[in-house]
Write a protein that holds these residues in place. Sequence first.
Motif, PDB file in Angstrom:
ATOM      1  N   VAL A  97      36.553 -52.241 -44.833  1.00 36.09           N
ATOM      2  CA  VAL A  97      36.562 -51.037 -44.012  1.00 36.09           C
ATOM      3  C   VAL A  97      35.493 -50.072 -44.493  1.00 36.09           C
ATOM      4  CG1 VAL A  97      37.945 -49.112 -43.163  1.00 36.09           C
ATOM      5  CG2 VAL A  97      39.061 -51.256 -43.738  1.00 36.09           C
ATOM      6  N   ILE A  98      34.706 -49.579 -43.547  1.00 39.84           N
ATOM      7  CA  ILE A  98      33.803 -48.460 -43.797  1.00 39.84           C
ATOM      8  C   ILE A  98      34.237 -47.392 -42.809  1.00 39.84           C
ATOM      9  CG2 ILE A  98      31.436 -47.616 -43.771  1.00 39.84           C
ATOM     10  CD1 ILE A  98      30.502 -50.491 -44.254  1.00 39.84           C
ATOM     11  N   GLY A  99      34.809 -46.304 -43.323  1.00 35.78           N
ATOM     12  CA  GLY A  99      35.344 -45.319 -42.407  1.00 35.78           C
ATOM     13  C   GLY A  99      35.572 -43.966 -43.037  1.00 35.78           C
ATOM     14  N   ASP A 100      36.040 -43.043 -42.204  1.00 33.84           N
ATOM     15  CA  ASP A 100      36.380 -41.723 -42.705  1.00 33.84           C
ATOM     16  C   ASP A 100      37.671 -41.812 -43.509  1.00 33.84           C
ATOM     17  OD1 ASP A 100      38.352 -41.924 -40.758  1.00 33.84           O
ATOM     18  OD2 ASP A 100      37.384 -40.513 -39.396  1.00 33.84           O
ATOM     19  N   GLU A 101      38.013 -40.715 -44.149  1.00 32.24           N
ATOM     20  CA  GLU A 101      39.160 -40.727 -45.065  1.00 32.24           C
ATOM     21  C   GLU A 101      40.464 -41.103 -44.364  1.00 32.24           C
ATOM     22  OE1 GLU A 101      41.138 -37.947 -48.544  1.00 32.24           O
ATOM     23  OE2 GLU A 101      39.805 -37.018 -47.078  1.00 32.24           O
ATOM     24  N   ASP A 102      40.702 -40.569 -43.173  1.00 31.16           N
ATOM     25  CA  ASP A 102      41.952 -40.868 -42.462  1.00 31.16           C
ATOM     26  C   ASP A 102      42.054 -42.341 -42.086  1.00 31.16           C
ATOM     27  OD1 ASP A 102      42.817 -38.247 -42.606  1.00 31.16           O
ATOM     28  OD2 ASP A 102      41.953 -37.695 -40.661  1.00 31.16           O
ATOM     29  N   THR A 103      40.965 -42.919 -41.603  1.00 34.11           N
ATOM     30  CA  THR A 103      40.964 -44.324 -41.203  1.00 34.11           C
ATOM     31  C   THR A 103      41.193 -45.238 -42.396  1.00 34.11           C
ATOM     32  OG1 THR A 103      39.466 -43.843 -39.367  1.00 34.11           O
ATOM     33  CG2 THR A 103      39.606 -46.139 -40.104  1.00 34.11           C
ATOM     34  N   VAL A 104      40.444 -45.000 -43.464  1.00 34.18           N
ATOM     35  CA  VAL A 104      40.568 -45.850 -44.648  1.00 34.18           C
ATOM     36  C   VAL A 104      41.956 -45.703 -45.268  1.00 34.18           C
ATOM     37  CG1 VAL A 104      39.689 -46.286 -46.978  1.00 34.18           C
ATOM     38  CG2 VAL A 104      38.091 -45.883 -45.097  1.00 34.18           C
ATOM     39  N   VAL A 107      34.936 -44.987 -48.309  1.00 37.04           N
ATOM     40  CA  VAL A 107      35.285 -43.745 -47.627  1.00 37.04           C
ATOM     41  C   VAL A 107      33.993 -42.954 -47.437  1.00 37.04           C
ATOM     42  CG1 VAL A 107      36.592 -41.591 -47.750  1.00 37.04           C
ATOM     43  CG2 VAL A 107      37.585 -43.708 -48.634  1.00 37.04           C
ATOM     44  N   VAL A 108      33.706 -42.600 -46.181  1.00 37.57           N
ATOM     45  CA  VAL A 108      32.478 -41.889 -45.847  1.00 37.57           C
ATOM     46  C   VAL A 108      32.823 -40.475 -45.405  1.00 37.57           C
ATOM     47  CG1 VAL A 108      30.480 -41.845 -44.298  1.00 37.57           C
ATOM     48  CG2 VAL A 108      31.362 -44.031 -45.125  1.00 37.57           C
ATOM     49  N   ASP A 109      32.099 -39.505 -45.959  1.00 40.74           N
ATOM     50  CA  ASP A 109      32.224 -38.124 -45.498  1.00 40.74           C
ATOM     51  C   ASP A 109      30.834 -37.582 -45.199  1.00 40.74           C
ATOM     52  OD1 ASP A 109      31.113 -37.536 -47.987  1.00 40.74           O
ATOM     53  OD2 ASP A 109      32.989 -36.808 -48.851  1.00 40.74           O
ATOM     54  N   SER A 110      30.750 -36.302 -44.919  1.00 41.79           N
ATOM     55  CA  SER A 110      29.460 -35.720 -44.531  1.00 41.79           C
ATOM     56  C   SER A 110      28.439 -35.749 -45.659  1.00 41.79           C
ATOM     57  CB  SER A 110      29.656 -34.279 -44.056  1.00 41.79           C
ATOM     58  OG  SER A 110      30.222 -33.498 -45.096  1.00 41.79           O
ATOM     59  N   ILE A 162      25.967 -46.116 -47.262  1.00 39.48           N
ATOM     60  CA  ILE A 162      26.640 -46.821 -46.166  1.00 39.48           C
ATOM     61  C   ILE A 162      25.958 -48.159 -45.925  1.00 39.48           C
ATOM     62  CG2 ILE A 162      27.294 -46.724 -43.732  1.00 39.48           C
ATOM     63  CD1 ILE A 162      27.194 -43.624 -44.017  1.00 39.48           C
ATOM     64  N   GLU A 163      24.624 -48.167 -45.917  1.00 40.44           N
ATOM     65  CA  GLU A 163      23.879 -49.418 -45.727  1.00 40.44           C
ATOM     66  C   GLU A 163      24.156 -50.398 -46.848  1.00 40.44           C
ATOM     67  OE1 GLU A 163      19.768 -48.350 -45.335  1.00 40.44           O
ATOM     68  OE2 GLU A 163      20.018 -47.642 -43.281  1.00 40.44           O
ATOM     69  N   ALA A 164      24.238 -49.908 -48.082  1.00 41.80           N
ATOM     70  CA  ALA A 164      24.518 -50.780 -49.221  1.00 41.80           C
ATOM     71  C   ALA A 164      25.904 -51.416 -49.088  1.00 41.80           C
ATOM     72  CB  ALA A 164      24.406 -50.000 -50.526  1.00 41.80           C
ATOM     73  N   ALA A 165      26.888 -50.629 -48.673  1.00 46.71           N
ATOM     74  CA  ALA A 165      28.242 -51.177 -48.475  1.00 46.71           C
ATOM     75  C   ALA A 165      28.247 -52.190 -47.344  1.00 46.71           C
ATOM     76  CB  ALA A 165      29.235 -50.053 -48.195  1.00 46.71           C
TER      77      ALA A 165
END
Length: 123
Positions: A15-22, A45-48, A55-58
Amino acid sequence: MAAPAQNKDRQFLAVIGDEDTVTGLLLAGVGHVTAPPDSQKNFLVVDSKTENSAIEAAFDRFTTERKDIAILLINQHIAERIRHRVETYTAAFPAVLEIPSKDHPYDPEKDSVLKRVRRLFGE
């Protein structure tokens, strides 16, 4: 039809997503950490403040390096940040699926999988 032997060990979601999704997916039991010494997680977990390079590395780690990932779930608004990577990814495994998030609704016009299906059917 039996799956090819090369894909038999693909048993995890990433999963690559925002905090709520992850968080929601981890609570559902998706989380996994590989054995030490590298101890790689199957989520980001991705934020601003998260750099596009992270993100690309993940994305690259989950799609090319890890051979135990069957499906990569990525929030569509995050996929937009690395759209060039998502659009050029063509391998069957792991499957890359764009999903909505709580704050960003799903837009089928941006989904790379649906774009490919439309081209296949000549739409």
